[in-house]
Design a protein around this motif. Structure first.
Motif, PDB file in Angstrom:
ATOM      1  N   SER A  60       0.837  -1.213   0.000  1.00 25.35           N
ATOM      2  CA  SER A  60       0.000   0.000   0.000  1.00 25.35           C
ATOM      3  C   SER A  60       0.867   1.256   0.000  1.00 25.35           C
ATOM      4  N   ASP A  61       1.966   1.221   0.777  1.00 25.79           N
ATOM      5  CA  ASP A  61       2.900   2.361   0.804  1.00 25.79           C
ATOM      6  C   ASP A  61       3.367   2.746  -0.586  1.00 25.79           C
ATOM      7  N   LEU A  62       3.531   1.736  -1.428  1.00 25.87           N
ATOM      8  CA  LEU A  62       4.172   1.965  -2.725  1.00 25.87           C
ATOM      9  C   LEU A  62       3.174   2.133  -3.863  1.00 25.87           C
ATOM     10  N   SER A  63       1.893   1.854  -3.592  1.00 26.07           N
ATOM     11  CA  SER A  63       0.946   1.733  -4.695  1.00 26.07           C
ATOM     12  C   SER A  63       0.715   3.035  -5.446  1.00 26.07           C
ATOM     13  N   GLU A  64       0.932   4.170  -4.770  1.00 27.53           N
ATOM     14  CA  GLU A  64       0.657   5.457  -5.414  1.00 27.53           C
ATOM     15  C   GLU A  64       1.830   5.982  -6.228  1.00 27.53           C
ATOM     16  N   LYS A  65       2.976   5.334  -6.088  1.00 25.44           N
ATOM     17  CA  LYS A  65       4.178   5.907  -6.710  1.00 25.44           C
ATOM     18  C   LYS A  65       4.262   5.541  -8.198  1.00 25.44           C
ATOM     19  N   ASP A  66       4.779   6.487  -8.999  1.00 25.29           N
ATOM     20  CA  ASP A  66       4.915   6.201 -10.433  1.00 25.29           C
ATOM     21  C   ASP A  66       6.249   5.519 -10.719  1.00 25.29           C
ATOM     22  N   ARG A  67       6.394   5.071 -11.959  1.00 25.48           N
ATOM     23  CA  ARG A  67       7.595   4.324 -12.391  1.00 25.48           C
ATOM     24  C   ARG A  67       8.894   4.993 -11.977  1.00 25.48           C
ATOM     25  N   GLU A  68       9.020   6.274 -12.380  1.00 28.52           N
ATOM     26  CA  GLU A  68      10.285   6.981 -12.169  1.00 28.52           C
ATOM     27  C   GLU A  68      10.619   7.061 -10.683  1.00 28.52           C
ATOM     28  N   THR A  69       9.574   7.351  -9.886  1.00 24.33           N
ATOM     29  CA  THR A  69       9.807   7.469  -8.445  1.00 24.33           C
ATOM     30  C   THR A  69      10.263   6.129  -7.869  1.00 24.33           C
ATOM     31  N   LEU A  70       9.612   5.066  -8.283  1.00 22.47           N
ATOM     32  CA  LEU A  70       9.964   3.745  -7.752  1.00 22.47           C
ATOM     33  C   LEU A  70      11.422   3.393  -8.077  1.00 22.47           C
ATOM     34  N   ILE A  71      11.824   3.664  -9.320  1.00 23.32           N
ATOM     35  CA  ILE A  71      13.197   3.344  -9.731  1.00 23.32           C
ATOM     36  C   ILE A  71      14.188   4.240  -8.984  1.00 23.32           C
ATOM     37  N   LYS A  72      13.869   5.517  -8.942  1.00 24.48           N
ATOM     38  CA  LYS A  72      14.770   6.485  -8.316  1.00 24.48           C
ATOM     39  C   LYS A  72      14.931   6.185  -6.823  1.00 24.48           C
ATOM     40  N   GLU A  73      13.811   5.942  -6.165  1.00 22.79           N
ATOM     41  CA  GLU A  73      13.883   5.691  -4.718  1.00 22.79           C
ATOM     42  C   GLU A  73      14.636   4.400  -4.397  1.00 22.79           C
ATOM     43  N   ARG A  74      14.423   3.389  -5.241  1.00 24.61           N
ATOM     44  CA  ARG A  74      15.105   2.109  -5.002  1.00 24.61           C
ATOM     45  C   ARG A  74      16.618   2.294  -5.147  1.00 24.61           C
ATOM     46  N   ARG A  75      16.991   3.035  -6.188  1.00 23.58           N
ATOM     47  CA  ARG A  75      18.410   3.292  -6.386  1.00 23.58           C
ATOM     48  C   ARG A  75      19.022   4.058  -5.227  1.00 23.58           C
ATOM     49  N   SER A  76      18.369   5.139  -4.836  1.00 28.45           N
ATOM     50  CA  SER A  76      19.024   5.954  -3.811  1.00 28.45           C
ATOM     51  C   SER A  76      19.021   5.237  -2.465  1.00 28.45           C
ATOM     52  N   LYS A  77      18.030   4.386  -2.260  1.00 26.26           N
ATOM     53  CA  LYS A  77      18.024   3.573  -1.037  1.00 26.26           C
ATOM     54  C   LYS A  77      19.315   2.749  -0.951  1.00 26.26           C
ATOM     55  N   PHE A  78      19.691   2.105  -2.063  1.00 24.48           N
ATOM     56  CA  PHE A  78      20.888   1.261  -2.018  1.00 24.48           C
ATOM     57  C   PHE A  78      22.171   2.086  -2.064  1.00 24.48           C
ATOM     58  N   LEU A  79      22.130   3.217  -2.791  1.00 28.05           N
ATOM     59  CA  LEU A  79      23.327   4.054  -2.833  1.00 28.05           C
ATOM     60  C   LEU A  79      23.682   4.584  -1.451  1.00 28.05           C
ATOM     61  N   SER A  80      22.661   4.948  -0.679  1.00 26.36           N
ATOM     62  CA  SER A  80      22.961   5.557   0.627  1.00 26.36           C
ATOM     63  C   SER A  80      23.162   4.515   1.718  1.00 26.36           C
ATOM     64  N   MET A  81      23.013   3.255   1.375  1.00 25.17           N
ATOM     65  CA  MET A  81      23.150   2.210   2.388  1.00 25.17           C
ATOM     66  C   MET A  81      24.578   2.128   2.914  1.00 25.17           C
ATOM     67  N   GLY A  82      24.691   1.964   4.218  1.00 20.95           N
ATOM     68  CA  GLY A  82      26.019   1.821   4.808  1.00 20.95           C
ATOM     69  C   GLY A  82      26.643   3.142   5.201  1.00 20.95           C
TER      70      GLY A  82
END
Lengths: 320, 322
Positions: free
Chosen positions: A292-314
């Protein structure tokens, strides 16, 4: 027949005794054992609570690998309707260590993919103990791609000791298959939610768990290497797995502190295998919330957020 | 003259040149056992002059031979949190790090540089197997991300030389997370339409192979390099049978479709120049002894914020003639 782990031995004795008493009472109607048996039950319950209050990392590994722990297949059967398995990588074979297909989660149509370990000798061999070969990852890539094109969220259930170390697997490009699967996860324009339900074994797990949201069951583990493997390399002694499990910080609790996972899904007292229905319900609630948290997000946001989540990890380590 | 030039600089130089001065002048080839004159081996890019065995080569030495005139500038890499898990096996992780730094004279297991090859601007990253087995931790992840960002910024291709036993166990799950992190870096290059060329050197195994090393537009390997996910010993223990001759070696992978080419180290530079120029739609490189590019020009490129690492702030380094 309950399967007891090594550290549960004292518990096995008490529960066994209570069981024996009750069995005796069934054959001999005059005996009244309920009082005594109830006292044993109480003692067992207290001991169970005590044992599971502060499970060491190595014990968590044992619980995560418990043979009776609910596996991917159980979750798929209980959580989804209209599950339609889809097979094959269209290149070489269908890998039975990886399950996947279309399914409905509530009203939502989704793509579900997961590692399946099997529950008895026959199915364990058939499933290769949940160790996927390249065709397993390539099947997953194909299914993720399909989901992406038709706008279906992807749910992955992770439970693998690791990718299979075999001759054919290497010849067919195990590394490349894992790398491409991770890459596919990062390219998806649909929500990707991953739940680690047992063992998250190294690259074989990452290939499915490079997700927008990653949840872990309370007693599951996720690690770069098995404690035994780590012990044999760094301690030169595979028996030092307790120390290695400690040092690797592979528990859901530590990984949550490190920001590697987003949510811990509680397990019933004594681990998921003691009350599968309870843990399945907990997973349902978690999955519903995360999707449900993710259902409203569009393609670009989903890709961008996933990337930055992993980039900032650690960026942060564990506090001293 | 001050204490920096009198004391600090010699100290730093001695740290750097230590591995270039052999204890004796002879090296033994680990493959054929020939005794080789050290200078000849290093002039031959650490390839055995008698059997062509490719020995390990340090990133700096590789870059010195790769870039035009041996000139390159290092790309700063953001420093990660040190010892994020407070990891301790038989030794503490920071102790192992210090020992590796002493032995190699390097700061970490990857070096990123920018310069020109055949007058073609490129960004290069090279992994150092002698530094804790080249293992991939936060720093290596940061290095690959920095390399990809610099390549995108300067619109140049990225050439990556891989060499690693796998992930750095002492960083636990965070080393595992370098698999998706470095894959994001590969995605940046892909989106920018820039070539990403992987040169797989001996050995490239584990999580490194299963992420950025197998996601190149072109895969080139050095002869006889071990390239695999699971090592041969692990496989033999699992399947309990002897593996075929040459299993998981570069030529074997080439036969199984995992590589584009297996190339001798002495031909690598020319081949990379040709590939990169064609992919970048540039004309053929001018053959001949190219002079070093103007260092001022190289300096004028926008520099990212300087890293605390002192060596990273050196704008350009000239390769010392051996």
């Amino acid at each position: 027949m309950t399967h007891y782990l090594e550290f549960e031995k004292p518990l096995a004795e008490i529960e066994g005794k209570a069981e024996e008493l009750r069995a005796l009472a069934r054959t001999n109607e005059e005996m009244d054992v309920e009082g005594e048996a109830a006292a044993l039950d109480k003692k067992a319950a207290a001991m169970l609570a005590d044992l599971y209050k502060g499970l060491t990392p190595w014990r968590k590994c044992q619980v995560a690998r418990h043979p009776d722990r609910p596996h991917c297949k159980h979750y798929i059967e209980a959580l989804f309707t209209e599950y339609t398995p889809l097979a094959g990588d269209r290149n070489f074979a269908d890998d039975h260590a990886v399950m996947g297909g279309l399914a409905r989660f509530g009203d939502r149509a989704v793509m579900v993919i997961g590692h399946e370990k099997g529950n008895d000798t026959r199915t364990r061999i058939e499933r290769n103990f949940g160790m996927a070969r390249p065709e397993g990852y390539r099947k997953a890539i194909r299914l993720m791609d399909l989901a992406d094109r038709f706008g279906l969220p992807v749910v992955t259930l992770v439970d693998t000791p690791g990718a299979y170390p075999g001759k054919g697997a290497e010849e067919r490009g195990q590394s490349e298959a894992i790398a491409r699967s991770t890459q596919k996860c990062l390219q998806l324009g649909v929500p990707l939610v991953s739940i680690i339900i047992g063992e998250g074994g190294s690259g074989g797990a990452v290939a499915f768990a490079t997700a927008n949201r990653v949840a872990m069951l309370e007693h599951s583990v996720y690690s770069v290497i098995s404690p035994e493997g780590c012990a044999s390399i760094l301690w030169k002694d595979a028996e030092k797995m307790r120390e290695a499990a400690e040092a690797l910080r592979l528990t859901a609790q530590d990984l949550s502190k490190l920001g590697v996972i987003d949510r811990i899904v509680p397990e019933p007292l004594g681990g998921a295998h003691r009350a599968p229905a309870v843990v399945i319900e907990n997973v349902r609630k978690a999955l519903d919330g995360l999707l449900s948290d993710l259902s409203e997000k569009d393609r670009e946001t989903l890709i961008k957020e996933r990337r930055s989540k992993f980039l900032s990890m650690g960026a942060q380590g564990l506090a001293a | 003259m001050n204490w920096i030039s009198n004391y600090v600089r010699p100290k730093i130089n001695s740290l750097f040149s230590r591995r270039e001065t052999p204890e004796n002048l002879w090296t033994k080839c680990p493959e054929c056992g020939s005794m080789l004159f050290h200078r000849e081996v290093s002039e031959n890019l650490n390839v055995c002059t008698s059997c062509d065995h490719h020995m390990a080569i340090a990133p700096r030495a590789r870059f010195a031979a790769l870039f035009d005139g041996g000139v390159f500038s290092t790309v700063p890499v953001p420093e990660p949190v040190a010892d994020p898990l407070h990891f301790r096996d038989q030794k503490r992780y920071p102790e192992r790090m210090r020992a590796a730094q002493r032995e190699t004279g390097e700061h970490e297991a990857m070096l990123v540089a920018q310069g020109e090859i055949g007058r073609t601007p490129v960004v290069c990253a090279a992994q150092d197997f002698s530094f804790m087995g080249g293992s991939m931790g936060m720093y290596v992840g940061n290095a690959i991300i920095a390399a990809a960002e610099r390549a995108v910024e300067s619109q140049s291709p990225l050439i990556l030389f891989s060499a690693a036993g796998g992930a750095r166990m002492q960083e636990g799950i965070l080393s595992l997370m370098q698999m998706p992190r470095t894959t994001v870096a590969v995605e940046m290059l892909k989106e920018a339409g820039l070539p990403y060329i992987v040169v797989l050197t001996h050995p490239t195994t584990g999580g490194v192979t299963a992420s950025y090393a197998m996601l190149g537009d072109i895969h080139i390997a050095e002869p006889n390099a071990l390239i695999c996910f699971a090592g041969p010993r692990v496989i033999e223990q699992t399947i309990r049978e002897k593996l075929p001759e040459g299993f998981q070696r570069a030529e074997y992978l080439l036969d199984h479709g995992m590589l584009d080419r297996v190339t001798h180290r002495k031909d690598m530079r020319d081949e990379l120049i040709a590939i990169v120029r064609m992919l970048m739609r540039l004309g053929p490189a001018v053959r001949g002894d190219l002079p070093a590019p103007d260092p001022v020009e190289a300096l004028a490129k926008p520099a990212a914020p300087e890293a605390p690492d002192t060596r990273a702030s050196e704008p350009a380094e000239e390769a010392k003639p051996e």
